[in-house]
Write a protein that holds these residues in place. Structure first.
Motif, short mmCIF file in Angstrom:
data_model
loop_
_atom_site.label_atom_id
_atom_site.label_comp_id
_atom_site.label_asym_id
_atom_site.label_seq_id
_atom_site.Cartn_x
_atom_site.Cartn_y
_atom_site.Cartn_z
N ARG A 88 52.32 -6.65 8.74
CA ARG A 88 50.91 -7.04 8.87
C ARG A 88 50.37 -7.59 7.55
O ARG A 88 49.62 -8.57 7.53
CB ARG A 88 50.06 -5.84 9.31
CG ARG A 88 50.24 -5.43 10.78
CD ARG A 88 49.45 -4.17 11.06
NE ARG A 88 49.63 -3.67 12.40
CZ ARG A 88 48.83 -3.94 13.43
NH1 ARG A 88 47.81 -4.76 13.26
NH2 ARG A 88 49.05 -3.42 14.63
N LEU A 91 48.85 -11.48 6.51
CA LEU A 91 47.54 -11.76 5.94
C LEU A 91 47.60 -12.80 4.83
O LEU A 91 46.59 -13.36 4.43
CB LEU A 91 46.93 -10.48 5.37
CG LEU A 91 46.44 -9.43 6.36
CD1 LEU A 91 45.97 -8.19 5.61
CD2 LEU A 91 45.32 -9.98 7.22
N ASP A 96 44.17 5.22 13.93
CA ASP A 96 43.99 4.76 12.56
C ASP A 96 44.08 5.92 11.57
O ASP A 96 44.63 5.77 10.48
CB ASP A 96 42.63 4.06 12.40
CG ASP A 96 42.66 2.63 12.90
OD1 ASP A 96 43.71 1.99 12.76
OD2 ASP A 96 41.65 2.15 13.42
N GLY A 108 37.97 -3.60 3.54
CA GLY A 108 38.26 -3.83 4.96
C GLY A 108 39.41 -4.80 5.16
O GLY A 108 40.29 -4.59 6.00
N THR A 109 39.43 -5.87 4.38
CA THR A 109 40.51 -6.86 4.48
C THR A 109 41.85 -6.25 4.12
O THR A 109 42.85 -6.44 4.82
CB THR A 109 40.21 -8.06 3.57
OG1 THR A 109 38.94 -8.64 3.94
CG2 THR A 109 41.29 -9.12 3.70
N GLN A 159 43.56 -3.73 6.71
CA GLN A 159 43.97 -4.21 8.03
C GLN A 159 45.41 -3.85 8.41
O GLN A 159 45.66 -3.48 9.56
CB GLN A 159 43.77 -5.73 8.13
CG GLN A 159 42.31 -6.14 8.20
CD GLN A 159 42.17 -7.66 8.23
OE1 GLN A 159 41.93 -8.25 9.27
NE2 GLN A 159 42.32 -8.28 7.08
N PRO A 161 44.18 -0.96 11.49
CA PRO A 161 43.67 -2.22 12.05
C PRO A 161 42.35 -2.09 12.80
O PRO A 161 41.47 -2.95 12.65
CB PRO A 161 44.81 -2.68 12.97
CG PRO A 161 45.73 -1.52 13.12
CD PRO A 161 45.55 -0.66 11.93
N SER A 162 42.17 -1.05 13.60
CA SER A 162 40.93 -0.92 14.37
C SER A 162 39.76 -0.57 13.46
O SER A 162 38.65 -1.12 13.61
CB SER A 162 41.09 0.15 15.46
OG SER A 162 42.07 -0.24 16.38
N ALA A 193 39.48 -1.21 10.25
CA ALA A 193 39.18 -2.38 9.43
C ALA A 193 38.40 -3.43 10.22
O ALA A 193 37.46 -4.05 9.70
CB ALA A 193 40.47 -2.98 8.88
N ASP A 194 38.78 -3.61 11.48
CA ASP A 194 38.06 -4.56 12.34
C ASP A 194 36.60 -4.12 12.51
O ASP A 194 35.68 -4.94 12.46
CB ASP A 194 38.76 -4.66 13.69
CG ASP A 194 37.98 -5.51 14.68
OD1 ASP A 194 37.87 -6.74 14.45
OD2 ASP A 194 37.46 -4.96 15.67
N ARG A 203 39.29 -13.32 7.41
CA ARG A 203 39.88 -12.02 7.13
C ARG A 203 41.28 -12.08 6.52
O ARG A 203 41.90 -11.05 6.34
CB ARG A 203 39.91 -11.17 8.42
CG ARG A 203 38.53 -10.91 8.97
CD ARG A 203 38.57 -10.04 10.22
NE ARG A 203 37.22 -9.83 10.74
CZ ARG A 203 36.92 -9.01 11.74
NH1 ARG A 203 37.90 -8.32 12.33
NH2 ARG A 203 35.67 -8.88 12.16
#
Length: 520
Positions: A74, A78, A295, A448-449, A452, A456-457, A459-460, A473
């Motif tokens: 992941r 990014l 998470d 937050g970025t 991720q 992931p949830s 951070a979203d 993002r």
């Protein structure tokens, strides 16, 4: 010699079903399809876990391996727009004597046991936020490859990481390598792949299992060359010899290059003891995902897991960490900066360059920034590069430690300047109040970025609350505090996203169902 087999698809919408020849074999799950359009081999990255043995239900060690690979993949995605140039593969290994014996003990046919346990792995990984594809495999002599293996490792000090494991393998290679038996009598082991041309022999499970890393990326078709050897294997230390000696020797014998990197992690203990069925202290990862959230448990394993040495699990540690770092520090910071009492317009306030000049040490009636504030800006500005370096060096726990440290610094910044004591109606307070919130929100956007790949949830949820769109993002879009450096900020004046409640509700230990380790 190569023997392929039927592999059943378990996976995402849009994945393809691959049907090859005969028998059952490993099942493969991956995060994306191959793309013929990606011809820049040097930008490709391929992350693998072992294909896990299905003689017993998955435990947190299996999940930890998969989460490490998932987070690495992941984070790599990014970095740029070419997400098809990154691939992640995991799955289950369904051959061998242990499976045959476990099936007999359970009163099941081997294929029934494999179906049952493979489904448990699939459900666990899907619940943990790990995405999935698949397919299958092959035979060898070892003593001739000692010196080629030594040359490979001495010429590539990063081939096995962390370094202590690299050293261990070189120590093994100081001794002569015995030739490796790669088949068993079929009368003793019938659950496996027969040796081609000799049905009295069954191929050794590690020979057919390791080839999955090639077949899942298209081997023997030419397409596999665009992914190999740009590959990182993420494995537990108990299978180091198979991946660091047997597998590279098989590849060298076939005229191929060993994998680019083998990332090795240690094990999880429970309250200081090794997990074992006989002790009755095996932790069920699916229960943990349910109790601590997906998470939350992803964060705990990747934050507390240190590849170099065994890590200890106990319920109170999970609760303490998640309450401290996700609920209080990160969630509390977001709530403070978006509360209507402090931010009634629910916008990204303007940054005042006279209150917070780019050059520290300036004095004047409008200057409010302190030395600690410049230290915060410097720390968060360098955080993405620091995090990327830690990912590249297989130190996800260090990356999260760095993020957590900056979250604490940001909370200190907000506490130090107490925006709740400032007044929007005051021409003296208002510019500084807006600047304090602007800096804090920019820090939150960075956090937050960077979170991720791990949460992931969550951070979203955080980025959505800040009004950061999906196209803003990636790491390439992560320009921190541009107004401080004299550039326009695309978020300044933008409305925040809708209220989404607590970012991460605290876990009440007195009422949370704790995953106690029961001993017999």
């Amino acid at each position: 010699m190569l023997r392929t087999s039927v592999l059943r698809l378990l996976g995402r919408t849009g994945a393809s079903r691959l049907s090859l020849l005969e028998d059952f074999g490993p099942r493969y799950y991956s995060s994306g399809s191959l793309s013929a359009g990606d011809d820049a081999c040097d930008v490709r990255a391929y992350f693998t876990t072992p294909i896990f043995y299905v003689n017993a239900a998955p435990h947190i060690g299996h999940l930890y391996s998969a989460l490490l690979a998932d987070a690495l993949c992941r984070h790599r995605r990014l970095r740029g727009p070419s997400t098809a140039a990154t691939r992640f593969s995991t799955g289950t290994d369904e051959h061998g004597l242990k499976i045959q014996q476990a099936a007999a003990t359970a009163g099941l046919a081997p294929t029934e046991l494999c179906d049952r346990v493979s489904e448990q792995f699939q459900q666990l990984f899907q619940e943990a936020g790990i995405s999935w594809t698949k397919e299958e495999n092959y035979i060898f002599r070892l003593s001739q490859f000692r010196k080629p293996l030594q040359r490979w490792l001495r010429g590539n000090p990063q081939a096995i990481t962390p370094e202590p494991f690299h050293h261990v393998v070189l120590q093994w290679l100081d001794e002569e390598l015995p030739d490796l038996s790669v088949s068993r009598r079929s009368s003793h082991l019938h659950w496996g792949i027969p040796v081609p041309g000799d049905d009295s022999q069954t191929i050794y499970v590690w020979l057919d299992a390791l080839v999955n890393y090639l077949t899942v990326i298209g081997y023997p078709n030419a397409e596999f060359k665009s992914w190999w050897p740009a590959t990182s294997h993420i494995i537990g230390k108990d299978i180091l010899k198979f991946h660091a000696i047997y597998w590279p020797a098989f590849l060298l014998g076939a005229g191929m290059s060993p994998p680019q990197r083998i990332c090795v992690h240690s094990h999880w203990t429970v309250c200081g003891q090794k997990m074992s069925k006989s002790l009755g202290n095996v932790v069920d990862p699916r229960t943990c995902l349910n109790r601590y959230t997906v998470d939350g448990f992803r964060y705990f394993l990747l934050r507390q897991g240190v590849p170099n040495w065994d890590c200890d699990y106990y319920d109170e540690k999970v609760v303490k960490l998640l309450n401290s770092e996700l609920a209080d520090a990160l969630g509390g910071l977001l709530n403070r900066c978006t509360a209507k009492r402090i931010n009634p317009s629910e916008t990204y306030p303007a940054f005042c360059t006279t209150c917070f000049p780019s050059e520290p040490g300036l004095v004047g009636p409008s200057v409010r920034a302190q030395a600690e504030d410049y230290a915060l800006v410097s720390a968060v500005a360098t955080l993405p590069k620091q995090v990327a370096d830690h990912y590249d060096n297989f130190r996800i726990y260090k990356a999260l430690e760095a993020v957590s440290s900056c979250v604490r610094q940001t909370n200190g910044f907000v506490q130090r300047h107490a925006p709740w004591k400032l007044n929007w109606e005051s021409p003296v307070d208002a510019p500084w109040l807006g600047t304090v919130l602007h800096v804090a929100l920019e820090c939150l956007r960075v956090f937050g970025t960077l979170l991720q790949p791990v949460t992931p949830s969550l951070a979203d949820k955080l980025l959505s609350r800040l009004g950061v769109s999906a196209s803003e993002r990636s790491l390439g879009e992560l320009y921190f505090l541009p107004r401080f450096y004299g550039h326009p900020c695309p978020f300044e004046g933008r409305r925040l996203g809708p209220e989404t409640g607590l970012l991460f509700p605290r876990l009440d230990q007195s009422r949370t169902w704790l995953v106690k380790a029961h001993r017999t």
